[in-house]
Design a protein around this motif. Structure first.
Motif, PDB file in Angstrom:
ATOM      1  N   ARG A   1       0.738  -1.144   0.003  1.00 45.92           N
ATOM      2  CA  ARG A   1       0.030  -0.114  -0.009  1.00 45.92           C
ATOM      3  C   ARG A   1       0.806   1.206  -0.145  1.00 45.92           C
ATOM      4  N   ILE A   2       2.075   1.195   0.738  1.00 47.83           N
ATOM      5  CA  ILE A   2       2.929   2.459   0.912  1.00 47.83           C
ATOM      6  C   ILE A   2       3.774   2.389  -0.513  1.00 47.83           C
ATOM      7  N   CYS A   3       3.893   1.364  -1.164  1.00 44.97           N
ATOM      8  CA  CYS A   3       4.718   1.429  -2.324  1.00 44.97           C
ATOM      9  C   CYS A   3       3.775   2.087  -3.501  1.00 44.97           C
ATOM     10  N   LYS A   4       2.416   1.679  -3.505  1.00 49.57           N
ATOM     11  CA  LYS A   4       1.393   2.507  -4.432  1.00 49.57           C
ATOM     12  C   LYS A   4       1.313   3.886  -4.180  1.00 49.57           C
ATOM     13  N   LEU A   5       1.349   4.331  -2.933  1.00 46.91           N
ATOM     14  CA  LEU A   5       1.464   5.776  -2.268  1.00 46.91           C
ATOM     15  C   LEU A   5       2.543   6.539  -3.378  1.00 46.91           C
ATOM     16  N   LEU A   6       3.609   6.007  -3.318  1.00 46.95           N
ATOM     17  CA  LEU A   6       5.010   6.800  -3.785  1.00 46.95           C
ATOM     18  C   LEU A   6       5.039   6.406  -5.403  1.00 46.95           C
ATOM     19  N   GLY A   7       4.101   5.842  -5.799  1.00 44.42           N
ATOM     20  CA  GLY A   7       3.739   5.775  -7.291  1.00 44.42           C
ATOM     21  C   GLY A   7       4.389   4.630  -7.996  1.00 44.42           C
ATOM     22  N   GLY A   8       4.725   3.635  -7.027  1.00 43.49           N
ATOM     23  CA  GLY A   8       5.483   2.529  -7.502  1.00 43.49           C
ATOM     24  C   GLY A   8       4.550   1.263  -7.751  1.00 43.49           C
ATOM     25  N   GLU A   9       4.901   0.115  -8.414  1.00 45.79           N
ATOM     26  CA  GLU A   9       4.025  -0.802  -8.650  1.00 45.79           C
ATOM     27  C   GLU A   9       4.616  -2.094  -7.471  1.00 45.79           C
ATOM     28  N   PRO A  10       3.965  -2.619  -6.454  1.00 42.55           N
ATOM     29  CA  PRO A  10       4.434  -3.439  -5.615  1.00 42.55           C
ATOM     30  C   PRO A  10       5.019  -4.879  -6.566  1.00 42.55           C
ATOM     31  N   PRO A  11       6.041  -5.351  -5.880  1.00 45.80           N
ATOM     32  CA  PRO A  11       6.478  -6.496  -6.556  1.00 45.80           C
ATOM     33  C   PRO A  11       5.688  -7.755  -6.653  1.00 45.80           C
ATOM     34  N   GLU A  12       5.745  -8.738  -7.478  1.00 44.03           N
ATOM     35  CA  GLU A  12       5.463  -9.899  -7.341  1.00 44.03           C
ATOM     36  C   GLU A  12       5.827 -10.615  -6.153  1.00 44.03           C
ATOM     37  N   GLY A  13       5.483 -11.673  -5.638  1.00 46.17           N
ATOM     38  CA  GLY A  13       6.007 -12.283  -4.620  1.00 46.17           C
ATOM     39  C   GLY A  13       5.811 -13.756  -4.270  1.00 46.17           C
ATOM     40  N   PHE A  14       6.249 -14.106  -3.263  1.00 46.78           N
ATOM     41  CA  PHE A  14       6.021 -15.796  -2.752  1.00 46.78           C
ATOM     42  C   PHE A  14       6.476 -15.588  -1.235  1.00 46.78           C
ATOM     43  N   ASN A  15       5.533 -16.186  -0.502  1.00 51.42           N
ATOM     44  CA  ASN A  15       5.930 -16.578   0.818  1.00 51.42           C
ATOM     45  C   ASN A  15       6.220 -17.849   1.370  1.00 51.42           C
ATOM     46  N   TYR A  16       7.376 -18.136   1.842  1.00 51.49           N
ATOM     47  CA  TYR A  16       8.008 -19.403   2.045  1.00 51.49           C
ATOM     48  C   TYR A  16       7.849 -19.832   3.515  1.00 51.49           C
ATOM     49  N   GLU A  17       8.087 -21.083   3.983  1.00 53.34           N
ATOM     50  CA  GLU A  17       8.296 -21.652   5.171  1.00 53.34           C
ATOM     51  C   GLU A  17       9.586 -21.161   5.848  1.00 53.34           C
ATOM     52  N   LEU A  18       9.818 -21.196   7.130  1.00 56.96           N
ATOM     53  CA  LEU A  18      10.857 -20.569   7.933  1.00 56.96           C
ATOM     54  C   LEU A  18      11.864 -21.887   8.279  1.00 56.96           C
ATOM     55  N   PHE A  19      13.094 -21.593   8.321  1.00 50.80           N
ATOM     56  CA  PHE A  19      14.000 -22.373   9.097  1.00 50.80           C
ATOM     57  C   PHE A  19      13.853 -22.197  10.725  1.00 50.80           C
ATOM     58  N   LEU A  20      13.647 -23.474  11.362  1.00 47.18           N
ATOM     59  CA  LEU A  20      13.402 -23.386  12.683  1.00 47.18           C
ATOM     60  C   LEU A  20      14.587 -23.808  13.593  1.00 47.18           C
TER      61      LEU A  20
END
Length: 325
Positions: free
Chosen positions: A279-298
């Motif tokens: 949302r903040i990126c759009k305020l700055l006139g940018g297009e947010p990147p594509e992405g993916f959320n992965y699991e974590l190392f524990l």
């Protein structure tokens, strides 16, 4: 970096055909980027991949994994597109962050306690090898990325802010201050709301990264006004030229907009952060990147491994038990 600068990929007809039919996750992610550039009004000059790294402690296997995963998606994109679109992978170090705590796995810990809240590039290197703790950890990161032959471009937050490469976006952030606050405040605990600002000024007296309320904005001067906790005096400070750094989620958005990032992955613990930064990126006139959320190392207790806690397995340690492959 142009395709010819990166490690060459021999794209045979068989490989190209296999890539088009593949359902493997790197190819599915790469198709999101193909669709993204297809929506653009003009063909892009390049596609920018990014990974972010906080050098508050020694690099661990999670840091390596982020670069490895992103490289898989970048390679899949290059194969899908016949390597016709130039790509870059930026490894960005948040080395201007203040030292919040001394990691458990470093020497000279007592010395380091005197530098809490200082930018990581202003904290002396407890190992005595580099100009700062941030520089030491950056060097470690680059050493193991180089060891595995990654194609990447390293960028330091300290150098980027001080060189003015974020200045234009910082001024946009100043103009959009109220809108950014409206996005961020509902996500914060009540006590944190009292001092929150997207801007973290660097104290002119101590050099510390300050978390202080902003009392006034001066758009014409491109500056903020706050009360210095050391002197209790009002300070007017430009947001440009390294006088401030941005708070975490605002900083992420600033970077996406300023660097034109098209793709960045993150752990599943940052899903909400991604939404706010988008949302903040759009305020700055940018297009947010594509992405993916992965699991974590524990770790062995089921806790997320952390550079600041020092509970992560390093790549050097891993390679004593297994091969690079």
């Amino acid at each position: 970096m142009s395709p010819s600068d990166a490690t060459p990929i021999e794209i045979t007809p068989e490989l190209a055909d296999s890539a088009q039919r593949s359902k493997a996750w790197p190819f599915e992610e790469a198709r999101k980027i193909v669709a993204r550039i297809g929506r653009a009004p003009a063909p892009p000059a390049e596609v920018v991949f990014e990974t972010g790294y906080g050098p508050s402690g020694l690099p661990h296997i999670g840091t390596f994994g982020e670069v490895a995963r992103t490289t898989m998606v970048r390679t899949a994109f290059r194969v899908l597109t016949g390597d016709a679109v130039p790509t870059r992978l930026i490894c960005f170090s948040d080395d201007m962050d203040g030292l919040r705590k001394v990691p458990d796995n470093v020497p000279n810990r007592e010395m380091m306690t005197g530098y809490l809240d200082q930018p990581l590039t202003s904290v002396p290197d407890p190992f005595g090898d580099h100009d700062s703790f941030g520089a030491h950890n950056n060097a470690r990161l680059r050493r193991f990325l180089d060891r595995f032959g990654f194609d990447y471009e390293f960028q330091s937050a300290t150098e980027t802010y001080r060189a003015g490469r974020f200045d234009a976006m910082l001024l946009k952030m100043l103009e959009a201050y109220d809108e950014v606050m409206a996005i961020m405040l509902p996500s914060l605990r009540e006590e944190r709301r009292e001092t929150y600002s997207p801007f973290l000024p660097l104290s002119p007296t101590t050099g510390a990264v300050l978390q202080v309320p902003i009392l006034e904005r001066k758009l014409d001067a491109g500056a903020i006004v706050y009360r210095d906790p050391e002197t209790d005096k009002l300070v007017e400070q430009p947001v440009t030229g390294g006088g401030v750094k941005c708070q975490w989620k605002a900083d992420w958005a600033l970077r996406w907009a300023a660097l034109g990032v098209d793709y960045e992955m993150s752990g599943k613990d940052l899903i909400d952060s991604v939404r706010l930064s988008n949302r903040i990126c759009k305020l700055l006139g940018g297009e947010p990147p594509e992405g993916f959320n992965y699991e974590l190392f524990l770790d062995e207790t089921g806790q997320k491994i952390s550079k600041s806690k020092g509970n992560g397995l390093t790549i050097e340690e891993w390679l004593t038990y297994a091969s690079p492959e």
